[in-house]
Design an enzyme around this catalytic site. Structure first.
Site, PDB file in Angstrom:
ATOM      1  N   HIS A  40       0.821  -1.208   0.000  1.00 29.48           N
ATOM      2  CA  HIS A  40       0.000   0.000   0.000  1.00 29.48           C
ATOM      3  C   HIS A  40       0.854   1.256   0.000  1.00 29.48           C
ATOM      4  O   HIS A  40       1.633   1.495   0.924  1.00 29.48           O
ATOM      5  CB  HIS A  40      -0.885  -0.025   1.247  1.00 29.48           C
ATOM      6  CG  HIS A  40      -1.862   1.079   1.344  1.00 29.48           C
ATOM      7  ND1 HIS A  40      -1.981   1.860   2.478  1.00 29.48           N
ATOM      8  CD2 HIS A  40      -2.797   1.535   0.473  1.00 29.48           C
ATOM      9  CE1 HIS A  40      -2.947   2.743   2.301  1.00 29.48           C
ATOM     10  NE2 HIS A  40      -3.460   2.566   1.088  1.00 29.48           N
ATOM     11  N   HIS A  82      -0.834  10.869  -2.049  1.00 30.18           N
ATOM     12  CA  HIS A  82      -2.166  10.448  -1.607  1.00 30.18           C
ATOM     13  C   HIS A  82      -3.101  11.613  -1.337  1.00 30.18           C
ATOM     14  O   HIS A  82      -4.227  11.655  -1.835  1.00 30.18           O
ATOM     15  CB  HIS A  82      -2.049   9.594  -0.340  1.00 30.18           C
ATOM     16  CG  HIS A  82      -3.375   9.176   0.210  1.00 30.18           C
ATOM     17  ND1 HIS A  82      -4.059   9.930   1.146  1.00 30.18           N
ATOM     18  CD2 HIS A  82      -4.149   8.095  -0.051  1.00 30.18           C
ATOM     19  CE1 HIS A  82      -5.199   9.333   1.433  1.00 30.18           C
ATOM     20  NE2 HIS A  82      -5.273   8.222   0.723  1.00 30.18           N
TER      21      HIS A  82
END
Length: 291
Positions: A40, A82
């Site tokens: 991730h 992100h």
């Protein structure tokens, strides 16, 4: 509609609400299936997220898949980060103190390239940069890894789907080899996933979130995966998702996030999940025998 989808629709009508409730019903994960393990934002427990260092750390751990997030700069470049703000993972407040709230879309690629994206994580990563999408996919390819790419906040960046596909094409990621087994494009936005499928039908796609069973027939027309938070699924929900054929004629897959402990990994594999997205991919792999 395929036969499995008909059966799934019946199941959905009878028990959609029940499928979404928390459940302790965990089947044994001893059927020989090996879940796909995805790092991730790279191996983000061990290196600053969404950086080349995180990609390389995942590679050193023997992790074959990495996940990343893509957003767009003021001058139209795609960068891997992100948040829609630069504040949390860079030193933008120090470098550009007067430009709050420090949104990615308000800075040029050259300005973002000046920022330190590693010191927040640890002093050994000082000077780490926010990579461009080109830099990121080049590193993933060099490491012989595969990519789960998330289009972030597509409503902020009109046309980002086409632009992302263009970069992937330019970097050699839309050839037959990559399309067959090395690339998945996902988003929380069903419209964005649908757009990717319409623009490049050969690309495998994933929809983030936990849509109701009743929504699955429509979603299966343009996606190949349903990728939920692991906290929102049960054995019944995963089975219902699997009952539908996705955009490429294979059963919809489930990649669950963000699974960071051995205990949780075994539980989610017990639900039937096909993939585990993890900040600690080595822990998840060792607990489940994943690959």
């Amino acid at each position: 509609m395929h036969a499995r989808a008909v059966a799934a629709t019946t199941t959905a009508l009878l028990g959609t609400a029940a499928l979404l409730l928390p459940s302790s019903d965990v089947r044994a994960a001893d059927d020989g299936e090996r879940p796909t393990v995805i790092a991730h934002r790279g191996a983000s427990a061990y290196a600053p997220e969404n950086t080349l260092a995180a990609v390389d750390t995942a590679a050193r751990l023997g992790i074959h898949w990495v996940e990343n997030d893509v957003q767009r700069t003021k001058d139209g470049k795609l960068v891997v980060i992100h948040d829609d703000s630069l504040q949390r993972t860079t030193d933008v407040e120090q470098v550009f103190p007067s430009r709050a709230p420090w949104k990615v879309k308000d800075f040029t690629a050259a300005e973002i390239a000046r920022l330190d994206a590693g010191s927040w994580f640890g002093p050994s990563y000082a000077g780490t940069r926010v990579p461009t999408l080109e830099q990121y996919v080049h590193r993933v390819d060099r490491n012989h890894q595969n990519l789960l790419l998330e289009i972030k906040n597509p409503t902020l960046y009109p046309g980002i789907e086409q632009q992302t596909l263009k970069v992937l094409s330019n970097e050699g990621w839309l050839d037959s080899g990559h399309l067959a087994s090395r690339l998945i494009v996902q988003s929380f936005s069903a419209d964005s996933v649908r757009t990717v499928h319409q623009l490049k039908p050969g690309v495998k796609t994933g929809l983030l979130g936990t849509p109701s069973a009743a929504e699955l027939p429509a979603l299966a027309q343009f996606t190949d995966q349903i990728n939920p938070s692991h906290t929102t699924i049960t054995t019944g929900y995963v089975a219902t998702v699997h009952a539908f054929d996705g955009a490429h004629g294979k059963p919809l897959e489930v990649f669950a996030w963000t699974v960071n402990s051995a205990e949780t990994a075994r539980q989610v594999v017990g639900y039937g999940a096909d993939g585990l997205i993890s900040n600690k991919p080595d822990v998840v792999r060792d607990a489940t025998g994943g690959s």
